[in-house]
Design a protein around this motif. Structure first.
Motif, PDB file in Angstrom:
ATOM      1  N   LYS A 700      -5.595   8.385  -0.415  1.00 52.39           N
ATOM      2  CA  LYS A 700      -4.591   7.352  -0.625  1.00 52.39           C
ATOM      3  C   LYS A 700      -5.138   6.313  -1.594  1.00 52.39           C
ATOM      4  CE  LYS A 700      -2.296   7.712   3.874  1.00 52.39           C
ATOM      5  NZ  LYS A 700      -1.901   6.993   5.116  1.00 52.39           N
ATOM      6  N   LEU A 701      -4.253   5.823  -2.449  1.00 49.48           N
ATOM      7  CA  LEU A 701      -4.684   4.860  -3.452  1.00 49.48           C
ATOM      8  C   LEU A 701      -5.191   3.583  -2.802  1.00 49.48           C
ATOM      9  CD1 LEU A 701      -4.987   4.042  -6.390  1.00 49.48           C
ATOM     10  CD2 LEU A 701      -2.594   3.332  -6.385  1.00 49.48           C
ATOM     11  N   THR A 843       1.522   4.388   0.016  1.00 48.68           N
ATOM     12  CA  THR A 843       0.060   4.447   0.132  1.00 48.68           C
ATOM     13  C   THR A 843      -0.600   3.143  -0.293  1.00 48.68           C
ATOM     14  OG1 THR A 843      -0.150   5.345  -2.120  1.00 48.68           O
ATOM     15  CG2 THR A 843       0.069   6.927  -0.315  1.00 48.68           C
ATOM     16  N   THR A 844       0.192   2.128  -0.620  1.00 44.97           N
ATOM     17  CA  THR A 844      -0.353   0.834  -1.033  1.00 44.97           C
ATOM     18  C   THR A 844       0.289  -0.274  -0.212  1.00 44.97           C
ATOM     19  OG1 THR A 844       1.316   0.681  -2.789  1.00 44.97           O
ATOM     20  CG2 THR A 844      -0.823   1.613  -3.384  1.00 44.97           C
ATOM     21  N   LEU A 845      -0.263  -1.473  -0.330  1.00 40.64           N
ATOM     22  CA  LEU A 845       0.267  -2.614   0.407  1.00 40.64           C
ATOM     23  C   LEU A 845       1.633  -3.004  -0.134  1.00 40.64           C
ATOM     24  CD1 LEU A 845      -2.937  -4.854   0.642  1.00 40.64           C
ATOM     25  CD2 LEU A 845      -1.995  -3.345   2.393  1.00 40.64           C
ATOM     26  N   GLU A 900       2.511   3.081  -6.828  1.00 39.90           N
ATOM     27  CA  GLU A 900       1.123   3.256  -7.247  1.00 39.90           C
ATOM     28  C   GLU A 900       0.896   2.755  -8.666  1.00 39.90           C
ATOM     29  OE1 GLU A 900       0.140   7.342  -6.629  1.00 39.90           O
ATOM     30  OE2 GLU A 900      -0.241   7.065  -4.492  1.00 39.90           O
ATOM     31  N   ILE A 901       1.860   2.973  -9.540  1.00 41.41           N
ATOM     32  CA  ILE A 901       1.724   2.447 -10.909  1.00 41.41           C
ATOM     33  C   ILE A 901       1.664   0.933 -10.885  1.00 41.41           C
ATOM     34  CG2 ILE A 901       2.892   2.232 -13.133  1.00 41.41           C
ATOM     35  CD1 ILE A 901       3.995   5.056 -12.705  1.00 41.41           C
ATOM     36  N   TYR A 902       2.549   0.313 -10.088  1.00 38.75           N
ATOM     37  CA  TYR A 902       2.532  -1.150 -10.009  1.00 38.75           C
ATOM     38  C   TYR A 902       1.221  -1.638  -9.393  1.00 38.75           C
ATOM     39  CZ  TYR A 902       3.410  -5.886  -8.469  1.00 38.75           C
ATOM     40  OH  TYR A 902       3.299  -7.231  -8.256  1.00 38.75           O
ATOM     41  N   ALA A 903       0.713  -0.941  -8.379  1.00 35.44           N
ATOM     42  CA  ALA A 903      -0.520  -1.381  -7.723  1.00 35.44           C
ATOM     43  C   ALA A 903      -1.668  -1.478  -8.714  1.00 35.44           C
ATOM     44  CB  ALA A 903      -0.880  -0.421  -6.588  1.00 35.44           C
ATOM     45  N   GLY A 907      -1.333  -7.996 -11.196  1.00 35.67           N
ATOM     46  CA  GLY A 907      -2.386  -8.955 -11.454  1.00 35.67           C
ATOM     47  C   GLY A 907      -3.256  -9.193 -10.233  1.00 35.67           C
ATOM     48  N   PRO A 908      -4.352  -9.912 -10.407  1.00 34.34           N
ATOM     49  CA  PRO A 908      -5.285 -10.125  -9.290  1.00 34.34           C
ATOM     50  C   PRO A 908      -4.731 -11.025  -8.196  1.00 34.34           C
ATOM     51  CG  PRO A 908      -5.963 -11.375 -11.221  1.00 34.34           C
ATOM     52  CD  PRO A 908      -4.835 -10.507 -11.667  1.00 34.34           C
ATOM     53  N   ALA A 909      -3.675 -11.790  -8.482  1.00 37.85           N
ATOM     54  CA  ALA A 909      -3.097 -12.645  -7.442  1.00 37.85           C
ATOM     55  C   ALA A 909      -2.256 -11.844  -6.463  1.00 37.85           C
ATOM     56  CB  ALA A 909      -2.244 -13.743  -8.076  1.00 37.85           C
ATOM     57  N   VAL A 910      -1.856 -10.637  -6.846  1.00 40.57           N
ATOM     58  CA  VAL A 910      -1.082  -9.779  -5.957  1.00 40.57           C
ATOM     59  C   VAL A 910      -2.054  -9.061  -5.034  1.00 40.57           C
ATOM     60  CG1 VAL A 910       0.613  -7.929  -5.851  1.00 40.57           C
ATOM     61  CG2 VAL A 910       0.612  -9.494  -7.787  1.00 40.57           C
ATOM     62  N   PRO A 911      -1.847  -9.104  -3.729  1.00 41.52           N
ATOM     63  CA  PRO A 911      -2.827  -8.477  -2.818  1.00 41.52           C
ATOM     64  C   PRO A 911      -3.103  -7.020  -3.122  1.00 41.52           C
ATOM     65  CG  PRO A 911      -1.327  -9.867  -1.579  1.00 41.52           C
ATOM     66  CD  PRO A 911      -0.800  -9.832  -2.982  1.00 41.52           C
ATOM     67  N   VAL A 912      -2.066  -6.272  -3.528  1.00 42.84           N
ATOM     68  CA  VAL A 912      -2.287  -4.843  -3.747  1.00 42.84           C
ATOM     69  C   VAL A 912      -3.124  -4.578  -4.988  1.00 42.84           C
ATOM     70  CG1 VAL A 912      -0.226  -4.477  -5.160  1.00 42.84           C
ATOM     71  CG2 VAL A 912      -1.102  -2.610  -3.767  1.00 42.84           C
ATOM     72  N   GLY A 913      -3.119  -5.498  -5.963  1.00 41.85           N
ATOM     73  CA  GLY A 913      -3.835  -5.268  -7.209  1.00 41.85           C
ATOM     74  C   GLY A 913      -5.037  -6.151  -7.415  1.00 41.85           C
ATOM     75  N   LYS A 914      -5.497  -6.834  -6.365  1.00 41.37           N
ATOM     76  CA  LYS A 914      -6.558  -7.820  -6.560  1.00 41.37           C
ATOM     77  C   LYS A 914      -7.909  -7.190  -6.887  1.00 41.37           C
ATOM     78  CE  LYS A 914      -7.676  -8.225  -1.606  1.00 41.37           C
ATOM     79  NZ  LYS A 914      -9.110  -7.924  -1.724  1.00 41.37           N
TER      80      LYS A 914
END
Length: 969
Positions: A700-701, A843-845, A900-903, A907-914
Motif C-alpha cells: 500500500k502506498l 490506500t492513502t489518508l 495515489e497520484i494526489y498523495a 504539498g507537505p502541509a497535506v497529511p497524506v503528502g507530508k
C-alpha cells in the motif's frame, strides 16, 4: 475591515503571520465571550440574507475565506443593511449583535487561516529542511567516500613512490652488472673469432685435399665403370653367343630329327612303292584271267583307279620326303657350322670378360683407396668446419650476450630513469591526493555541518508543525462550534424574517422565485436520475430492435405487405417514446450543466476545470441531444401518421429525420476526429513520464509513505549529531546515516513504481479510448450513411431493405457494441465493489473531516475470505448492484489511482503528502499537468496552483478532479 478579511494565507508574505487587528472603538471581549455570543451576532446576517434586499443583490461582493471555498458579503455596510425587517427591540443592540456575530465568526475564520498558514509554512520549511538533509547527508557521505578514497589513494601512491625509488636503485645496479657482463662477453667473442679463423684455414686445407682425393677417386671410379661396362658387354656377348649356340644346337637337333622323320617317311614310301610294284606284277600275270573276268573288271575298275591315285600320291610323298631329308641334312650341317663359329666367338668373349673383370677390380681397389682417403680428409675437414662453426656460434653467442647485456644495461638505465620519473609523478599525485583528501574532508565537514543544521531545522520545524497542527485542530473545533451556533441563530433569524415578511407581505416575489428554483432543481434531479435508466431500453431499441425492424418494414413496403408494415409501426410506437425520453433527459441534463458552468467557469481551483470543460464541450452535446430529440419527435409524428392509416408516412418528415440524423452524426464524428488526434498526442506525452521505472504495487502506498516518514525522521536524527564533534563524525552515526539513506532510496523507488503503475493505467486507458473513438467514429459515419438512405427511401429513390440493413447493421454493430461494452464494464465495476470491496479500497489518508466513500448497501455485511486477506460480499448482492445503473461506483480503480497520484503530488502541509520527497513531488506534479490538471486548466497562477496542492482542505476536491480527468481518458 474588508482588507483584513481578504488577507488570507494565500496572499500573505512568507514571513510571520500578521497580527489580527482589533476594532478601535471598544475593548474586545475574551474569546470565550465571542464564542458564546457568536450565534447572537449572526442573527442580523441571517435575517439580511433571508430578506434578500435589493442593495445586497446589486452589490453581490464576495470575500474569500481562508479555506477558499466560502464567501461573505464584501463590506460591513452591507452586512448592517436591514431594510425590510421591523423589530420591536432596540436597533442599536441588534446592530451590535450583527457586528459581534460577524466579528466572532471572522475571528474564528482568521484563527483557522492563521493556524493553516503556520502549518503550511512549518511544513514547507520542514520539507525543505528534509530535502536539504537528504542532499547534504548524501553530499557528506559522498565526500566522505571521496576523502577515504583519496587518502587510500595517497597511501597507495606513497607505497608506489617507495617502490619506484627501490626500482630505480635496483635498475642502476642491474645496469652496472649487465655492463660488466657485456665486456666479458666481448672478450670471449674475440677469442672465439680467432679460433674460428684457425679452424677455417684447416678446413680449407683439408677441404682442398679431400677434393683432390675425391677427383682421383672419381677417375678410378670412371675407369672401373668403363671396365665394368666392357666386362658387362663381354658377358652379354657370351650370353648372346651361348644362346646362339644353344639355339643352333637345338635347331641342329630338330633338323636331325626331321632327317630321321623324313628318312622313315621315305623308307615307308619306298616300302609301299615296292609293294605296289609287286602288286602290279601280280596283276599282269593275271591279266588274262582278268579278261575272262571282264564282267568283274568293270566292277573292280573303280578300285584300280583308286589304287593308281594312291600310288601317285605315295610317289609324291616319297619325293617330298626325300627332298625334306636333303633339306634337313643341309640345315643340320649349317647349324653345326654356326655352332662351331659361335663357340670360338664365345671363347674370345670369355677371355675379354676376364680381362675387363681384372681391370675393374684394380680400378675398384684404387677408387676405394682414394675414397677412403677423401673420407678421411672429409672427416678432418668436417671436424675443422664444426670447430669453426662452433667458434663462430660461440662468437655470435658472445656477441648476442654482449648486445643483450648492453641492451639490458640500457633498459635498466631507462627503467631507472622511468622509476625516477614515476617516483616524481607519484609524489606529485600523492600530494594532489592528499590535497583532494583535505578538500573532500573540508567538503564533508561542511556538508555534515549543513546536514546537521538542516536536520536540526527539520526536527525543529517538525515540532513547530506538530504544534501548529494542534493549534489548527483547536481552531477548527472553535470554528465548528461558532458555525453550529451561527447556524442555530440563522435558523431563528430566518424564522423571524419569515414572520416579518408575512406581516409586510414582501415575500411574494421571493417565494415565487424560490418556487421556480425549486421546480427547476426538481426537474434537474429527476432528469439526472431518469437518464441512466432510460439509456438501457434506449440502447436496446436503437441497436437491437430498430435495425431489423427497419429492414423488414422496407422490404414489406417494397412488396406491399401492409401487415408487416403495420406491425413495424406498432414496434416504432413503443421504441420512439423511449428514445425521446432518453434524448430529452440528456438535453435537460446538458442545459443544467451548461447553466451551472456559465456561473462557475470563471472560478479557480480543482473543481473549476470541469465547469470550463463543460462550458466548451456541453454545447456540442446539447446540439446533438436536442437534434436527436427533435428527430425522435419527427419519428413519433411520422409513426402517428402511419398509425392513422397512411402506412407510407409523410415524405417530408422522413427527409427531415434523415437530415437530422446526418447532422448530429456529423457533429459527433467531427468531435471524435479531434479527440482521436488529441488523445494520440497526449498518450505519447504521458508515456514519457517515469520512464525506465518498473510499474509495480507491492505494498500500500500509505505504508510506503509512513516508512518513508519514519526513515526521513531517523535520518534527520542521525544527521543532527554530525556537527557536534570536533574530532570528526562518529563512525556509527555515519553507518546509521548510510543505512537510512539506503532504506530511503528503496522507498523512493517503491514510490516511483506506484507512479509508474499509475502511468501504465493512464496509458492503457488512452489506448482503449483511441479504440472506442475509432469505433464511435465508424458507427457515426455508418449512421450518416443511414440518414442518407432514409432520405432516399422517403423520396422513393431507394426501395427494399438491403441498403437500410447494411447502414443500420453497421451503425448498430459499432455503436451498439461500444455501448454494450461500456455497460458491461460499468456493471463489472459495480459487481466488484460488492463482491470484493477491498480490491480498490483507499490506500492513502483521506482528507480530515470527510467521510469515506460508503459501500453499497447489501443484505449482509461482507465476510473475510478464507485466507484472511480481504473481505468478500455475497454474490447475489453483487449481481443486484451490477444491475443497478442509477449510480456510479464510489470507490473503484480510477478513484484509487487518483488518490495515489494526489498523495504523491500533494504539498507537505497535506497529511497524506507530508513525507513525499520534493523531487518526486515535482515529477508527480508534472504528471498532473500532462493529465490536464495544471494551473492553466484550473484558472490559477503557478504559485496559486501549488498553494491549492498544499491546502489540506482541498484534498477531496483535488482527488475528485483527478478522478474526473482519468474518467475522461
Amino acid at each position: 475591515m474588508s482588507d483584513r478579511l481578504n488577507q488570507t494565507h494565500r496572499h500573505r508574505p512568507a514571513g510571520a503571520a500578521p497580527a489580527r487587528p482589533r476594532p478601535q472603538g471598544r475593548q474586545q471581549p475574551p474569546l470565550a465571550s465571542l464564542q458564546a455570543a457568536a450565534g447572537n451576532r449572526a442573527v442580523t446576517t441571517a435575517i439580511q440574507r433571508a430578506a434578500g434586499t435589493a442593495a445586497q443583490r446589486a452589490t453581490d461582493t464576495a470575500v474569500q475565506r481562508a479555506t477558499d471555498t466560502a464567501q461573505l458579503p464584501g463590506t460591513a455596510a452591507h452586512d448592517l443593511e436591514i431594510t425590510p425587517v421591523t423589530e420591536t427591540g432596540r436597533p442599536g443592540d441588534e446592530a451590535r449583535r450583527v457586528e459581534d456575530a460577524t466579528a466572532g465568526r471572522q475571528e474564528a475564520v482568521d484563527d483557522v487561516a492563521e493556524a493553516k498558514t503556520k502549518v503550511s509554512d512549518a511544513s514547507r520549511a520542514r520539507a525543505d529542511a528534509a530535502a536539504e538533509v537528504w542532499t547534504w547527508s548524501g553530499t557528506a557521505a559522498e565526500a566522505r567516500k571521496k576523502e577515504t578514497a583519496a587518502r587510500g589513494r595517497a597511501q597507495e601512491l606513497e607505497g608506489e613512490v617507495g617502490a619506484a625509488e627501490r626500482g630505480q636503485r635496483e635498475s642502476l645496479e642491474e645496469a652496472q652488472e649487465f655492463t660488466g657482463r657485456a665486456n666479458a662477453a666481448t672478450e670471449r667473442q674475440r677469442g672465439s673469432l680467432e679460433a674460428a679463423t684457425r679452424h677455417g684455414e684447416t678446413e680449407e686445407q683439408k677441404g682442398a685435399a679431400a677434393r683432390a682425393a675425391r677427383e682421383e677417386a672419381a677417375g678410378f671410379t670412371r675407369e672401373a665403370e668403363a671396365a665394368e661396362k666392357k666386362r658387362k658387354a663381354a658377358e652379354d656377348l657370351v650370353a648372346v653367343l651361348s644362346t646362339t649356340i644353344a639355339d643352333a644346337r637345338k635347331s641342329q637337333a630338330e633338323a636331325e630329327e626331321r632327317v630321321r622323320r623324313f628318312t622313315r617317311q621315305a623308307e615307308e614310301a619306298a616300302a609301299e612303292l615296292k609293294a605296289a610294284d609287286e602288286a602290279a606284277r601280280t596283276a599282269g600275270a593275271t591279266e588274262d584271267k582278268a579278261q575272262e573276268q571282264a564282267a568283274e573288271a568293270e566292277v573292280e575298275a573303280e578300285s584300280e583307279e583308286q589304287f593308281a591315285q594312291s600310288m601317285r600320291k605315295r610317289t609324291v610323298e616319297l619325293a617330298q620326303a626325300l627332298k625334306g631329308v636333303k633339306g634337313a641334312r643341309e640345315e643340320a650341317q649349317e647349324k653345326g657350322e654356326e655352332a662351331e663359329g659361335a663357340g670360338a666367338s664365345r671363347a674370345k668373349a670369355e677371355e675379354d670378360q676376364e680381362e675387363a673383370a681384372r681391370l675393374r677390380d684394380e680400378a675398384d681397389r684404387s677408387a676405394r683407396e682414394s675414397a677412403d682417403l677423401a673420407e678421411k680428409l672429409d672427416r678432418e675437414a668436417r671436424a675443422a668446419t664444426e670447430a669453426r662453426e662452433a667458434a663462430e656460434q660461440a662468437a655470435a653467442r658472445h656477441e648476442g650476450d654482449a648486445k643483450d647485456a648492453h641492451g639490458k644495461a640500457e633498459k635498466a638505465r631507462a627503467e631507472a630513469a622511468a622509476y625516477a620519473k614515476t617516483a616524481g609523478d607519484k609524489q606529485t599525485e600523492r600530494d594532489a591526493a592528499l590535497a583532494r583528501a583535505t578538500e573532500h574532508g573540508q567538503e564533508a565537514a561542511e556538508a555534515r555541518q549543513r546536514a546537521a543544521v538542516a536536520a536540526q531545522g527539520q526536527l525543529g520545524q517538525g515540532a513547530t508543525e506538530s504544534t501548529a497542527r494542534t493549534t489548527l485542530a483547536a481552531a477548527k473545533e472553535t470554528k465548528k462550534k461558532a458555525e453550529e451556533k451561527a447556524a442555530e441563530e440563522k435558523a431563528a433569524g430566518e424564522k423571524k424574517a419569515a414572520e416579518a415578511a408575512a406581516k409586510t407581505g414582501g415575500s411574494a416575489r421571493n417565494g415565487a422565485a424560490r418556487a421556480a428554483d425549486g421546480a427547476g432543481h426538481a426537474v434537474k434531479k429527476a432528469s439526472a436520475k431518469t437518464k441512466p435508466w432510460a439509456d438501457v431500453p434506449d440502447t436496446a431499441a436503437l441497436r437491437v430492435t430498430a435495425p431489423p425492424g427497419g429492414v423488414y418494414s422496407a422490404e414489406a413496403a417494397k412488396h406491399a405487405d401492409s401487415g408487416t408494415v403495420r406491425a413495424n409501426v406498432i414496434q416504432q410506437n413503443v421504441e420512439n417514446p423511449i428514445n425521446l425520453v432518453s434524448d430529452a433527459t440528456g438535453t435537460v441534463n446538458d442545459i443544467a450543466t451548461i447553466k451551472e458552468a456559465a456561473g462557475k467557469r470563471h472560478e479557480s481551483g480543482p473543481a473549476s476545470h470541469g465547469h470550463r470543460k463543460n462550458w466548451v464541450g456541453k454545447p456540442l452535446g446539447l446540439a446533438t441531444n436536442s437534434q436527436m430529440a427533435a428527430n425522435d419527435v419527427l419519428k413519433i409524428a411520422n409513426t402517428g401518421t402511419k398509425t392513422a392509416g397512411d402506412v407510407a408516412g409523410v415524405a417530408a418528415l422522413g427527409d427531415a429525420g434523415g437530415a437530422l440524423t446526418i447532422s448530429f452524426s456529423a457533429l459527433v464524428a467531427a468531435r471524435d476526429t479531434m479527440v482521436i488526434k488529441n488523445t494520440h498526442a497526449q498518450r505519447k506525452e504521458l508515456k514519457d513520464h517515469f520512464r525506465g521505472v518498473a510499474a509495480k504495487r507491492d505494498r500500500k502506498l500509505q505504508d510506503v509513505l509512513n516508512d518513508l516518514g519514519t526513515e526521513t525522521t531517523g535520518l534527520a536524527q542521525a544527521s543532527s549529531s554530525l556537527g557536534n564533534s570536533l574530532d570528526g563524525p562518529d563512525p556509527k552515526a555515519l553507518e546509521e546515516i548510510e543505512r537510512r539513506r539506503t532504506r530511503i532510496d528503496g522507498l523512493r523507488t517503491e514510490m516511483l513504481e506506484h507512479m509508474a503503475s499509475a502511468r501504465e493505467y493512464v496509458v492503457h486507458k488512452k489506448k482503449w479510448k483511441l479504440g472506442h473513438r475509432f469505433a464511435n467514429l465508424t458507427g457515426n459515419l455508418a449512421r450518416i450513411a443511414a440518414g442518407a438512405v432514409a432520405i432516399a427511401a422517403a423520396t422513393g429513390a431507394v426501395t427494399g431493405g438491403v441498403a437500410p440493413g447494411v447502414a443500420g447493421g453497421l451503425t448498430a454493430g459499432f455503436l451498439g457494441g461500444l455501448a454494450a461494452k461500456k455497460g458491461v464494464k460499468k456493471a463489472n465495476k459495480r459487481y466488484i465493489s460488492v463482491r470484493q470491496p477491498d480490491r480498490y479500497a483507499r490506500t492513502t489518508l483521506a482528507q480530515e473531516g470527510t467521510e469515506e466513500a460508503k459501500e453499497p448497501e447489501t443484505s449482509e455485511a461482507p465476510r473475510m475470505s478464507k485466507d484472511g486477506t480481504s473481505r468478500r460480499g455475497r454474490r447475489r448482492d453483487a449481481w443486484k448492484e451490477a444491475l443497478t445503473v442509477s449510480h456510479p461506483v464510489k470507490q473503484g480503480k480510477r478513484q484509487l489511482r487518483a488518490q495515489e497520484i494526489y498523495a504523491v503530488a500533494a504539498g507537505p502541509a497535506v497529511p497524506v503528502g507530508k513525507d513525499v520527497p520534493d523531487d518526486i513531488r515535482r515529477e508527480a506534479r508534472d504528471f498532473l499537468k500532462a493529465l490536464k490538471c495544471g494551473p492553466e486548466h484550473h484558472n490559477q497562477k503557478p504559485e496559486e496552483w501549488e498553494a491549492s496542492l498544499n491546502d489540506p482542505d482541498q484534498q477531496k476536491d483535488w482527488e475528485e478532479a483527478i478522478a474526473k480527468q482519468l474518467a475522461s481518458l
